[in-house]
Design an enzyme around this catalytic site. Structure first.
Site, short mmCIF file in Angstrom:
data_model
loop_
_atom_site.label_atom_id
_atom_site.label_comp_id
_atom_site.label_asym_id
_atom_site.label_seq_id
_atom_site.Cartn_x
_atom_site.Cartn_y
_atom_site.Cartn_z
CD GLU A 1 -3.07 -1.09 2.16
OE1 GLU A 1 -2.81 -0.63 3.28
OE2 GLU A 1 -4.19 -1.50 1.82
CG ASP B 1 -7.42 -5.44 4.66
OD1 ASP B 1 -7.07 -5.59 5.84
OD2 ASP B 1 -7.29 -4.38 4.03
CD GLU C 1 -9.72 -1.43 8.32
OE1 GLU C 1 -8.78 -1.93 8.95
OE2 GLU C 1 -9.62 -1.09 7.13
C1 BDP Z 1 -6.19 -2.05 5.85
C2 BDP Z 1 -6.51 -0.76 6.52
C3 BDP Z 1 -5.37 0.22 6.47
C4 BDP Z 1 -4.12 -0.47 6.99
C5 BDP Z 1 -3.85 -1.73 6.21
C6 BDP Z 1 -2.72 -2.55 6.79
O1 BDP Z 1 -7.64 -0.21 5.91
O2 BDP Z 1 -5.74 1.32 7.25
O3 BDP Z 1 -3.04 0.37 6.88
O4 BDP Z 1 -4.97 -2.57 6.26
O5 BDP Z 1 -3.01 -3.49 7.52
O6 BDP Z 1 -7.14 -2.93 6.32
O7 BDP Z 1 -1.57 -2.27 6.53
#
Ligand code: BDP
Length: 720
Positions: free
Chosen positions: A307, A381, A409
């Site tokens: 990401e 996720d 989340e």
């Molecule tokens: C996702 C979240 C994000 C996190 C990412 C992670 O939306 O905020 O940074 O995972 O785990 O679920 O790195």
């Protein structure tokens, strides 16, 4: 003046405010035992105490015992120097002469460093109870367990408890930013008061450490995985050392996130390439500096090439190259690296579910011995339900630590009551078949201790500055469950929920049973009203709260996750599709691949099916989906009825708090149900059976309604 004061007291008493509980005390409430017979027997056992405390940790344990005995039994801790009948003796072989002379002293010496024994014994003809451990931290764990016995109304006669943690590294992962906000946090702001640290240590930090130690958590990763290199600057390290000092007596080590590009950003180097000697030296120097400030520093967590975060692949190196560089720097000091396996390509033609496995499986055995690779529990996720991550059971030569998300989340934030004990248990008890039947994830994780000397688990925290810590009071149960499972990943959610209810609300079965019922049905409820039958990732793009299966922009689209058309829904991950099933050991691979044997709970995860496909109930897929969404809302309504029936049995403040939140949950469950079904219906063209309550609004309305929380998008990926 005096008169006004008394009037206020009377008023508060009438309103129930004086007795009200705001949830701050968590499961460590230590309210006086109301069962007279039990109280008497506990008082008898705790009248004389021998507890020579010689260290900070021992003092912390003694303080806790004092607090517990005062609250639960109304007793002052009375220290004695003679062993009389019914003496409680606490300590280690080194700290207590008597413990060193007990017949089981050897057993104590050979305990795990965090282990303890609580046992009824005799010493010179006197009946005693012993809380003994190998180390001072073990004593703390033992004291918390001992208090828990009383909190949950268990007998103190003939006790024979021997406990050792089944996993060694049991860490909470805080996604806290340096500016005090928390990524995906729904309970206020960060507990770390960076501005006043290290001089001022908020007393709340001690309560945080107590709560963690009470369930066995022994590490706190202080900052967001979307890292800010600044956290490694000297002035921030000094502040972090303040936290380490506060937590140390409770056996909690601090860890930091390391931004892979820190050698460039902080060190002024032209590169962060792990093959570059100056980069490697930079990490060594940085680590030396950290240990000079925090001698028991735990290590680093890294989110790399994920990401948008920098990582070794930026220089054509592998995850192992990057992780080993950091691992080598930490090794002389006993620190570890948690290297996350949450990676995926934002490319639509690649099935995201397969990315983590594809990147990490070829690296099995290539990591330094103090490096954990850390996959999330599932391959996407943190969805309400996912199959377990296929890396578990497929990396025999690399210690894996599992990452759960405690903060909700994707499960209604802190507005929904969702007991995650059930989700954690489902994952930990999943059989990977790595070494034949019985290779559960729990066993896979535990086994790394034998094969690699380290084992671990991490949970993304749901804690913040809210007075009750977790926003929703029932969020506390998820923190508790995570900790208890970190210590013993084979505990059942049923057992843990009972324990939590007893400690949080009451030992009265008429309170325990209904609350437990709500908790244990709540996970399936959220699956039903959000994403049943293996559906996933159809939540709002930004907030991850509420439905948005229609999200579709050039960069990211929910259509990749449901692939809806007028004929079918679901993703073909069978051998003829993306072959994600091929990442699991047999017989799982075939089980998932085959429609007849694929669990219905994961149907649309692995299969793409026509709306008319016949489910095991004989219903069509369309009608099955509809049923699940309606069932989810019904379950929430049942939970509401159960909660409301407890009005007279729960203190008013906590009762009203949950009651109000249950209303939000009910209305948001309806929102999820109606919005998703209307959207799916716009493709299937099939009716919602007339006997069901029909959606009040149109699909257009749901697409337009403003998301209730205007989440600060600038926090995402720590863009600042
Ligand atoms: C996702 C979240 C994000 C996190 C990412 C992670 O939306 O905020 O940074 O995972 O785990 O679920 O790195």
């Amino acid at each position: 003046m005096k008169k006004r004061f008394y009037t206020l007291i009377i008023l508060f008493t009438i309103l129930g405010i004086v007795q009200a509980e705001n949830g701050y005390d968590l499961w460590l409430r230590y309210k006086k035992i109301d069962n007279k017979i039990l109280l008497q027997s506990y008082q008898n056992k705790n009248g004389n105490i021998l507890f020579p405390a010689v260290s900070e940790s021992m003092n912390a344990a003694k303080k806790e015992l004092t607090l517990g005995l005062e609250g639960l039994l109304g007793l002052e801790l009375k220290e004695t120097s003679n062993v009389e009948n019914n003496t409680l003796i606490v300590g280690t072989v080194e700290s207590s002469n008597i413990i060193s002379k007990l017949s089981f002293a050897d057993e104590i010496i050979f305990l795990d460093k965090d282990g303890y024994i609580i046992r009824s014994a005799t010493y010179q003809g006197k009946a005693i109870t012993v809380i003994a451990a190998k180390t001072d931290i073990g004593v703390i764990y033992g004291v918390f367990h001992y208090l828990r016995l009383m909190q949950t109304h268990q007998s103190l006669d003939k006790i024979a408890i021997k406990e050792e943690p089944k996993l060694q590294y049991r860490v909470l992962n805080h996604w806290d930013n340096l500016n005090g906000t928390i990524e995906r946090g729904y309970a206020g702001y960060s507990l770390w008061d960076w501005e006043r640290l290290p001089m001022y240590k908020d007393p709340r930090l001690i309560d945080y450490a107590r709560a963690n130690a009470s369930v066995g958590i022994n590490g706190a990763i202080l900052n967001n995985v979307n890292a800010n290199a600044k956290s490694l600057r000297t002035e921030w390290l000094v502040k972090a050392s303040g936290l380490a000092t506060a937590f140390r007596p409770y056996g909690i080590r601090v860890y930091l996130t390391a931004r892979f590009s820190a050698p460039k950003e902080l060190g002024g180097l032209p590169t962060a390439d792990p093959a570059n000697p100056r980069v490697r030296q930079w990490w060594k120097d940085k680590v030396a500096e950290i240990y000079s400030l925090i001698p028991d520093f735990g290590g680093f967590i890294l989110k790399a090439n994920s990401e948008g975060q920098p990582g070794p692949q930026d220089y054509g190196r592998t995850h192992a190259d990057g992780a080993n560089m950091i691992g080598e720097a930490l090794e002389p000091y006993g620190g570890v690296v948690f290297w996350r396996a949450f990676v995926y390509h934002n490319e639509r033609h690649i099935d995201r579910v397969t990315n983590g496995y594809n990147e990490f499986k070829p690296l099995d055995g290539k990591f330094n011995k103090n490096v954990f690779v850390q996959p999330k529990n599932g391959p996407i996720d943190f969805q309400p339900r996912e199959p377990f991550h296929p890396l578990f059971g497929q990396m025999p030569n690399t210690p894996l630590a599992i990452e759960f998300q405690i903060t909700q989340e994707n499960l209604g934030h802190s507005g929904h009551l969702v007991y995650l004990g059930a989700l954690f248990e489902e994952t930990l008890q999943s059989d990977t078949y790595a070494n034949g039947k019985g290779s559960t994830i729990s066993n896979v994780l535990q086994n790394y201790k034998k094969t690699h000397g380290i084992s671990g688990i991490a949970g993304v925290s749901n804690i913040g500055t809210d007075i009750n810590w977790t926003g929703h009071l029932f969020g506390q149960a998820n923190w508790h469950a995570f900790g208890r499972l970190a210590w013993n990943p084979d505990l059942s959610s049923k057992k843990m929920s009972e324990e939590w209810v007893r400690m949080t609300f009451s030992n009265d079965v008429d309170v325990i049973k209904p609350i437990q019922k709500m908790m244990l049905m709540s996970r399936e409820a959220v699956v039903n009203y959000e994403m049943p039958l293996g559906l996933n990732h159809i939540m709002n793009y930004d907030t991850h709260n509420g439905p948005e299966p229609w999200h579709d922009d050039p960069v990211w689209t929910a259509y990749d996750y449901h692939k809806i058309t007028k004929d079918s829904i679901g993703v073909n991950r069978t051998k003829n599709g993306s072959d994600a099933v091929g990442q699991y050991h047999e017989p799982l691979c075939n089980k998932f691949n085959n429609l007849e044997t694929c669990p219905e709970t994961l149907l649309l995860w692995f299969h793409r099916l026509s709306w008319n496909y016949k489910l095991s109930s004989g219903k069509t897929l369309w009608n099955g989906i509809v049923d699940h969404y309606y069932e989810g809302v019904d379950q929430v309504r049942q939970m509401q009825v159960i909660w409301n029936s407890l009005e007279k049995r729960i203190d008013q403040e906590r009762f009203e708090h949950i009651k109000a939140l249950m209303k939000i949950q009910e209305s948001e469950a309806v929102w999820w149900r109606d919005a998703c079904l209307l959207f799916f219906q716009s493709y299937s063209g099939m009716p919602i059976p007339a006997e069901y309550e029909q959606p009040k609004y149109s699909l257009e309305y749901y697409k337009r309604i403003p998301f209730p929380y205007d989440w600060d998008n600038t926090l995402f990926f720590n863009k600042k």
